[in-house]
Design a protein around this motif. Structure first.
Motif, PDB file in Angstrom:
ATOM      1  N   LEU A  30       0.805  -1.220   0.000  1.00  0.00           N
ATOM      2  CA  LEU A  30       0.000   0.000   0.000  1.00  0.00           C
ATOM      3  C   LEU A  30       0.840   1.272   0.000  1.00  0.00           C
ATOM      4  CD1 LEU A  30      -2.784  -1.069   2.534  1.00  0.00           C
ATOM      5  CD2 LEU A  30      -2.826  -1.211   0.032  1.00  0.00           C
ATOM      6  N   SER A  31       1.907   1.305   0.774  1.00  0.00           N
ATOM      7  CA  SER A  31       2.723   2.532   0.820  1.00  0.00           C
ATOM      8  C   SER A  31       3.390   2.792  -0.526  1.00  0.00           C
ATOM      9  CB  SER A  31       3.749   2.480   1.948  1.00  0.00           C
ATOM     10  OG  SER A  31       4.660   1.424   1.740  1.00  0.00           O
ATOM     11  N   ALA A  32       3.790   1.745  -1.231  1.00  0.00           N
ATOM     12  CA  ALA A  32       4.391   1.920  -2.560  1.00  0.00           C
ATOM     13  C   ALA A  32       3.357   2.422  -3.568  1.00  0.00           C
ATOM     14  CB  ALA A  32       5.002   0.609  -3.036  1.00  0.00           C
ATOM     15  N   LYS A  61      -7.278  -0.574 -11.903  1.00  0.00           N
ATOM     16  CA  LYS A  61      -6.615  -1.237 -10.785  1.00  0.00           C
ATOM     17  C   LYS A  61      -7.634  -1.593  -9.688  1.00  0.00           C
ATOM     18  CE  LYS A  61      -2.273  -1.780 -11.731  1.00  0.00           C
ATOM     19  NZ  LYS A  61      -1.645  -3.109 -11.599  1.00  0.00           N
ATOM     20  N   ILE A  62      -8.650  -0.779  -9.481  1.00  0.00           N
ATOM     21  CA  ILE A  62      -9.724  -1.130  -8.541  1.00  0.00           C
ATOM     22  C   ILE A  62     -10.330  -2.460  -8.969  1.00  0.00           C
ATOM     23  CG2 ILE A  62     -11.992  -0.506  -7.627  1.00  0.00           C
ATOM     24  CD1 ILE A  62     -11.195   2.468  -8.239  1.00  0.00           C
ATOM     25  N   LYS A  67     -11.554  -8.417  -5.899  1.00  0.00           N
ATOM     26  CA  LYS A  67     -11.866  -9.720  -5.299  1.00  0.00           C
ATOM     27  C   LYS A  67     -10.693 -10.290  -4.501  1.00  0.00           C
ATOM     28  CE  LYS A  67     -15.406 -11.289  -8.490  1.00  0.00           C
ATOM     29  NZ  LYS A  67     -15.793 -12.267  -9.505  1.00  0.00           N
ATOM     30  N   SER A  68      -9.515 -10.193  -5.064  1.00  0.00           N
ATOM     31  CA  SER A  68      -8.375 -10.868  -4.450  1.00  0.00           C
ATOM     32  C   SER A  68      -7.668 -10.053  -3.371  1.00  0.00           C
ATOM     33  CB  SER A  68      -7.359 -11.262  -5.527  1.00  0.00           C
ATOM     34  OG  SER A  68      -6.922 -10.118  -6.229  1.00  0.00           O
ATOM     35  N   HIS A  69      -7.709  -8.740  -3.474  1.00  0.00           N
ATOM     36  CA  HIS A  69      -7.015  -7.874  -2.513  1.00  0.00           C
ATOM     37  C   HIS A  69      -7.884  -6.645  -2.213  1.00  0.00           C
ATOM     38  CE1 HIS A  69      -3.714 -10.019  -4.646  1.00  0.00           C
ATOM     39  NE2 HIS A  69      -3.330 -10.227  -3.402  1.00  0.00           N
ATOM     40  N   PRO A  70      -8.925  -6.819  -1.411  1.00  0.00           N
ATOM     41  CA  PRO A  70      -9.864  -5.711  -1.178  1.00  0.00           C
ATOM     42  C   PRO A  70      -9.223  -4.468  -0.560  1.00  0.00           C
ATOM     43  CG  PRO A  70     -10.428  -7.626   0.184  1.00  0.00           C
ATOM     44  CD  PRO A  70      -9.335  -8.047  -0.732  1.00  0.00           C
ATOM     45  N   GLU A  71      -8.184  -4.644   0.258  1.00  0.00           N
ATOM     46  CA  GLU A  71      -7.533  -3.473   0.852  1.00  0.00           C
ATOM     47  C   GLU A  71      -6.778  -2.672  -0.205  1.00  0.00           C
ATOM     48  OE1 GLU A  71      -4.599  -6.689   0.684  1.00  0.00           O
ATOM     49  OE2 GLU A  71      -6.635  -6.673   1.428  1.00  0.00           O
ATOM     50  N   VAL A  72      -6.222  -3.343  -1.180  1.00  0.00           N
ATOM     51  CA  VAL A  72      -5.545  -2.665  -2.291  1.00  0.00           C
ATOM     52  C   VAL A  72      -6.589  -1.965  -3.159  1.00  0.00           C
ATOM     53  CG1 VAL A  72      -4.152  -3.016  -4.380  1.00  0.00           C
ATOM     54  CG2 VAL A  72      -3.582  -4.238  -2.268  1.00  0.00           C
ATOM     55  N   ALA A  73      -7.695  -2.639  -3.436  1.00  0.00           N
ATOM     56  CA  ALA A  73      -8.776  -2.041  -4.222  1.00  0.00           C
ATOM     57  C   ALA A  73      -9.327  -0.805  -3.516  1.00  0.00           C
ATOM     58  CB  ALA A  73      -9.881  -3.053  -4.468  1.00  0.00           C
TER      59      ALA A  73
END
Length: 104
Positions: A30-32, A61-62, A67-73
């Motif tokens: 997330l920081s990157a 990217k959202i 589905k696979s990485h909701p925090e990234v989305a």
């Protein structure tokens, strides 16, 4: 629809390395991703075509991560909202028309 499919289907010509930049950032967390966004936005927010592509990439990217990485989305969604709002509030006339045509 992936970013590459969108490009080929809509005849859009990629103008930046944003997709690749964020794909690399995805691997580092997330920081990157946030750092990549901050640098890209600061450098290119006054170039309406690059700003438009930034919004496109963030939107895709959202979808890629929902589905696979909701925090990234969720992070991509926040960044997309910021860039999209900036574009809508700051682009004018032909630049705003370009933005809406490409992102619609």
């Amino acid at each position: 629809m992936t970013f590459r499919e969108f490009i080929s289907e809509n005849g859009y010509t990629v103008q930046t390395t944003f997709w690749e930049d964020f794909t690399i950032a995805d691997r580092f967390g997330l920081s990157a991703i946030r750092d990549t966004y901050n640098r890209a936005f600061k450098e290119w927010n006054e170039n309406y075509k690059f700003l438009t592509e930034l919004v496109l990439v963030l939107n895709h990217k959202i979808w890629q991560h929902h589905k696979s990485h909701p925090e990234v989305a969720a992070l991509y969604n926040d960044l997309w909202k910021q860039a999209d709002l900036y574009a809508v509030e700051n682009l004018k006339d032909d630049e705003l028309n370009y933005f809406f045509e490409v992102t619609d």
